[in-house]
Design an enzyme around this catalytic site. Structure first.
Site, short mmCIF file in Angstrom:
data_model
loop_
_atom_site.label_atom_id
_atom_site.label_comp_id
_atom_site.label_asym_id
_atom_site.label_seq_id
_atom_site.Cartn_x
_atom_site.Cartn_y
_atom_site.Cartn_z
N ASN A 43 -10.94 -3.24 -5.71
CA ASN A 43 -10.09 -1.79 -6.46
C ASN A 43 -10.19 -1.57 -7.53
OD1 ASN A 43 -6.97 -3.11 -5.36
ND2 ASN A 43 -8.39 -1.60 -4.25
N ASP A 79 0.65 -1.67 0.21
CA ASP A 79 0.27 -0.52 0.22
C ASP A 79 0.72 0.91 -0.48
OD1 ASP A 79 -2.22 1.69 -0.36
OD2 ASP A 79 -3.05 1.17 2.26
#
Ligand code: FPP
Length: 252
Positions: free
Chosen positions: A78, A30
């Site tokens: 996502n 991330d």
């Protein structure tokens, strides 16, 4: 039909034989977007920088005794990002696979993909199949790339297959126990992760390996993924070696 048995002894059984470092490391990569924004660049610039980090981390694994590395490349959530970012990521995955195929094969890395392939485009699926086939005999680092992966989605898909086996008489519902479902998960040939790392300062697991990480150790670190290095992985593996994993038992 269920897959092969998971090679790791369950949390309900004996703890694995003592070893100092983690055998299986899973990473939530991330911070690519923030890394790019801090440089005044578009988010995809960060994803490209993040993809370059993957190679370094894969190459460090043998020296650290890490046999299995699982990385979260794209989650079922996502798809909610802008069309530009999603298309850019899909194109990055295609490029990454084409570009890294020979190097991964030569470095004895075995690559597997987990996640639901239904929403992925045919060209990407073709490349994923090719990379899996090309590396299937490799005995070095076992690299698993989670692509269109979500832990809940994986459990739902596994449950559907399990229910079908019950309905069609291949599985006795009275024999279903906590060893049964893992045989239907995408990860059925992998041991459970020992150490889950998340970069970028967020302390959440975002639907990653939900079932498999029940007894994992977690590390939430501030480094943004494109800045993550092999040295940092080494530090985390060493710190894992000093932890006392009891798998619910009491030390005598
Ligand atoms: C999270 O950062 C990262 C992703 C959604 C994509 C992960 C992809 C890569 C590291 C690149 C390529 C991987 C492979 C296997 C080639 P973010 O965009 O959520 O960052 P932010 O939280 O700072 O916005």
């Amino acid at each position: 039909m269920p897959g092969d048995a998971n090679p790791q002894v369950s949390a309900a059984g004996e703890a694995p034989a003592a070893r100092s470092g983690p055998r299986h490391v899973a990473i939530i990569m991330d911070g690519n977007g923030r890394w790019a924004q801090a440089r005044g660049r578009p988010r995809l610039f960060g994803h490209h920088a993040g993809a370059r980090r993957v190679r370094e981390v894969v190459e460090c694994c043998p020296g650290l005794g890490v046999e299995y590395l699982t990385i979260f490349a794209f989650s079922t959530e996502n798809w909610k990002r802008t069309q530009t970012e999603v298309a850019g990521l899909m194109s990055l995955f295609r490029r990454y696979i084409s570009k890294e195929m020979n190097a991964l094969a030569e470095k004895n890395v075995r690559v597997r993909f987990i996640g639901d392939r239904v929403r992925l485009d045919a060209k990407l699926i073709g490349l994923m199949d090719k990379l899996e086939r090309k590396t299937e005999g490799n005995t070095g680092t076992q690299l698993t790339i989670a692509l269109n992966y979500g832990g809940r989605d994986e459990v739902a898909r596994a449950t559907k297959r399990l229910a079908r086996d019950v309905a069609e008489g291949r599985l006795d519902p009275d024999k279903v126990d906590e060893e049964t479902l893992p045989r239907y998960l995408d990860t059925h040939v992998l041991p459970d992760p020992d150490l889950v790392i998340r970069t970028s300062g967020e302390a959440r697991i975002s639907n990653f390996l939900l079932w498999q990480s029940a007894y994992a150790e977690y590390e939430f670190i501030d480094t943004l993924w494109p800045d993550f290095t092999g040295e940092e992985l080494e530090r985390l593996c060493n710190s894992y070696g000093r932890r006392d994993r009891r798998f619910g038992a009491v030390k005598t």
